[in-house]
Design an enzyme around this catalytic site. Structure first.
Site, PDB file in Angstrom:
ATOM      1  N   TYR A   1     123.675  79.618 -15.421  1.00 37.87           N
ATOM      2  CA  TYR A   1     124.487  80.471 -16.291  1.00 37.87           C
ATOM      3  C   TYR A   1     124.366  81.929 -15.867  1.00 37.87           C
ATOM      4  O   TYR A   1     125.376  82.643 -15.751  1.00 37.87           O
ATOM      5  CB  TYR A   1     124.030  80.289 -17.745  1.00 37.87           C
ATOM      6  CG  TYR A   1     124.861  81.049 -18.752  1.00 37.87           C
ATOM      7  CD1 TYR A   1     126.091  80.555 -19.177  1.00 37.87           C
ATOM      8  CD2 TYR A   1     124.412  82.251 -19.295  1.00 37.87           C
ATOM      9  CE1 TYR A   1     126.856  81.244 -20.108  1.00 37.87           C
ATOM     10  CE2 TYR A   1     125.167  82.945 -20.228  1.00 37.87           C
ATOM     11  CZ  TYR A   1     126.386  82.437 -20.633  1.00 37.87           C
ATOM     12  OH  TYR A   1     127.142  83.122 -21.550  1.00 37.87           O
TER      13      TYR A   1
ATOM     14  N   SER B   1     128.629  88.330 -19.764  1.00 38.99           N
ATOM     15  CA  SER B   1     127.527  88.216 -20.716  1.00 38.99           C
ATOM     16  C   SER B   1     126.517  89.303 -20.373  1.00 38.99           C
ATOM     17  O   SER B   1     126.547  89.861 -19.265  1.00 38.99           O
ATOM     18  CB  SER B   1     126.879  86.828 -20.593  1.00 38.99           C
ATOM     19  OG  SER B   1     125.637  86.753 -21.276  1.00 38.99           O
TER      20      SER B   1
END
Length: 276
Positions: free
Chosen positions: A168, A155
């Site tokens: 995350y 990401s």
């Protein structure tokens, strides 16, 4: 000839969203697919769970392209079931050439307020699940002796930090670290390892009320139309999010021989994300 003609690709989190887009795009270019998904709830995820029907739809879409597909349900946190299904798919389809470790989830909260079980679950799915995928697939690729391409979904949060998403961000940074280490270890085997690093992508992981509320705490039950400008503000290009197919095109490049000398790369599909 398609760009991945005759190759077999293993994709985790393939029931919908980016995983489905990867399966369809690679099949369009000639690959056969091993598709895996949990198809069930993850307690702390902000998104509604994928279903068995979602995975069946992915299977149907690949079959309509006249490609073979073996799909199965498993949890990336469960190495035994992940590996057993992979081996069944390899046996049925005749090998393995491409690995796309795509399965993921997230939720939000202040660092000191995250429930320990929620923090652990995010790490387990997004990081340990990728490691499990590597340790299940790398021996297969090595034993075949013909190289391969491994693509890990990280990401932009694997390259920079964002508030309210500590586990995350930590997991996605960890995925980049796994990729770089694997690229070093597997290079002599002609196995390339890279990450794709998307920004906002138009999937259920973004499009849910919890995420909308995070981006617009000043509004009550904000809609996508109300929060889209705030997503847009993260990007240089005039879009609040990318489509799953945009990420799939990057995956296709990394899966194909067009990137045969590309390894250790973080490939962003980030709409010019410039946030810190």
């Amino acid at each position: 000839m398609g760009r991945v003609e005759g190759k077999v690709a293993f994709i985790t989190g393939a029931a919908r969203g980016q995983g489905r887009a990867h399966a369809v795009r690679l099949a369009e270019e000639g690959a056969d697919i091993i598709a895996m998904d949990l198809c069930g709830p993850i307690a702390t995820s902000v998104a509604k769970p994928a279903t068995a029907e979602d995975l069946e739809e992915t299977t149907s879409l690949v079959e309509k392209l006249d490609r073979r597909i073996y799909s199965y349900q498993a949890d990336v946190r469960d190495y035994a079931s992940l590996s057993a299904g992979l081996q069944e798919g390899v046996d049925r389809l005749g090998g393995l050439d491409v690995v796309v470790a795509n399965a993921g989830m997230w939720s939000y909260g202040l660092l000191e307020e995250f429930a320990p079980e929620a923090f652990q679950e995010i790490i387990d799915v997004n990081l340990i699940g990728v490691w499990n995928t590597l340790r299940a697939t790398v021996p297969v690729l090595k034993a075949q002796g013909r190289g391969g391409s491994i693509i890990l979904t990280s990401s932009v949060a694997g390259m920079k930090a964002y508030g309210m998403t500590a586990p995350y961000v930590a997991a996605k940074h960890g995925v980049v670290g796994l990729m770089r280490t694997a690229a070093i270890e597997l290079g002599p085997n002609s196995i390339r390892v890279n990450t794709v690093n998307p920004s906002n992508v138009h999937t259920d992981l973004i499009h849910n009320q919890t995420t909308y509320d995070l981006f617009a705490p000043d509004l009550t039950n904000p809609t996508w139309e109300e929060v889209a400008p705030r997503f847009q503000a993260m990007h240089l290009l005039p879009t609040p999010d990318a489509q799953p197919e945009d990420v799939a095109n990057a995956v296709l490049f990394l899966a194909s021989d067009e990137s045969r000398y590309t390894t250790g790369l973080t490939l962003t599909v980030d709409c010019g994300n410039f946030t810190k």
